[in-house]
Write an enzyme that holds these catalytic residues in place. Structure first.
Site, PDB file in Angstrom:
ATOM      1  N   SER A 142     -12.073   9.217   8.389  1.00 25.56           N
ATOM      2  CA  SER A 142     -12.740   9.905   7.286  1.00 25.56           C
ATOM      3  C   SER A 142     -13.573   8.878   6.528  1.00 25.56           C
ATOM      4  O   SER A 142     -13.294   7.676   6.597  1.00 25.56           O
ATOM      5  CB  SER A 142     -11.682  10.494   6.347  1.00 25.56           C
ATOM      6  OG  SER A 142     -12.260  10.930   5.133  1.00 25.56           O
ATOM      7  N   TYR A 155      -4.000   9.792   1.270  1.00 22.27           N
ATOM      8  CA  TYR A 155      -4.879  10.237   2.356  1.00 22.27           C
ATOM      9  C   TYR A 155      -5.794   9.094   2.767  1.00 22.27           C
ATOM     10  O   TYR A 155      -5.919   8.779   3.957  1.00 22.27           O
ATOM     11  CB  TYR A 155      -5.687  11.461   1.915  1.00 22.27           C
ATOM     12  CG  TYR A 155      -6.699  11.914   2.940  1.00 22.27           C
ATOM     13  CD1 TYR A 155      -6.289  12.646   4.053  1.00 22.27           C
ATOM     14  CD2 TYR A 155      -8.060  11.627   2.796  1.00 22.27           C
ATOM     15  CE1 TYR A 155      -7.206  13.071   4.998  1.00 22.27           C
ATOM     16  CE2 TYR A 155      -8.982  12.047   3.738  1.00 22.27           C
ATOM     17  CZ  TYR A 155      -8.558  12.766   4.843  1.00 22.27           C
ATOM     18  OH  TYR A 155      -9.469  13.185   5.783  1.00 22.27           O
TER      19      TYR A 155
END
Length: 188
Positions: A142, A155
């Site tokens: 990501s 995350y």
């Protein structure tokens, strides 16, 4: 780019979102999608979309954070479908909230799915690629794996870890003269 026409391409997190889009793309390029996700109902919906394109799709419902389930799925895939040529580690979860406020269980689930699940998939499917001296591992990280984002700390940490895992795999495979390739993708 790795050729995927008539190749077995395993996609985790294929039930929805990016995973479903990847599965459709694989089908459009003539690949044989192997769809994996914990959400069996949505996974079957993805399979129907793929089959409407005239492409067969194998469905494997299991939780990548469960190491035993991953290893069992690898045995099933190998016996039912054959070797995996491309492994796309897309499955992941995200819970938002500041690090100190997020419950411990959510921190743990991030690590179990986003990091350990990816590791279990690599350990279950890549040794066969190495034996055949062909294959491609695609790890979905990501933009949060490149730049930490407040409110998404754990995350981000797991996605940073995917960056390191991918780099280590690339170097280890290269040191062993393997033709197995790795790619990391950082959507934003």
């Amino acid at each position: 780019m790795t050729e995927i026409n008539k190749k077995n391409v395993l996609i985790t997190g294929a039930a929805q979102g990016i995973g479903r889009l990847i599965a459709e793309f694989v089908a459009d390029l003539g690949g044989n999608p192997i769809l994996c996700d914990v959400n069996e109902k949505a996974l079957n919906e993805t399979a129907e979309i793929i089959r409407k394109k005239g492409v067969s799709a194998s469905v494997q419902a299991f939780d990548i954070s469960n190491r035993g389930a991953v290893y069992e799925a690898a045995k099933r895939v190998h016996s039912e479908v054959g070797p995996v040529h491309v492994l796309i580690n897309n499955a992941g979860i995200v819970f938002t909230g500041e690090i100190l406020d997020l419950p411990d269980e959510k921190h743990q689930k991030h690590v179990e799915v986003n990091l350990l699940g990816t590791l279990w998939m690599i350990k279950a499917f890549v040794p066969d690629m190495v034996r055949r001296n062909e294959g491609h591992i695609v790890n979905i990280s990501s933009a949060a794996g490149l730049l930490a984002i407040p409110g998404m700390g754990i995350y981000s940490a797991t996605k940073f870890a995917i960056m390191g895992l991918n780099e280590a795999m690339r170097l280890e495979l290269g040191n062993n003269q393997s033709k197995v390739k790795t790619t990391v993708v950082c959507p934003y």
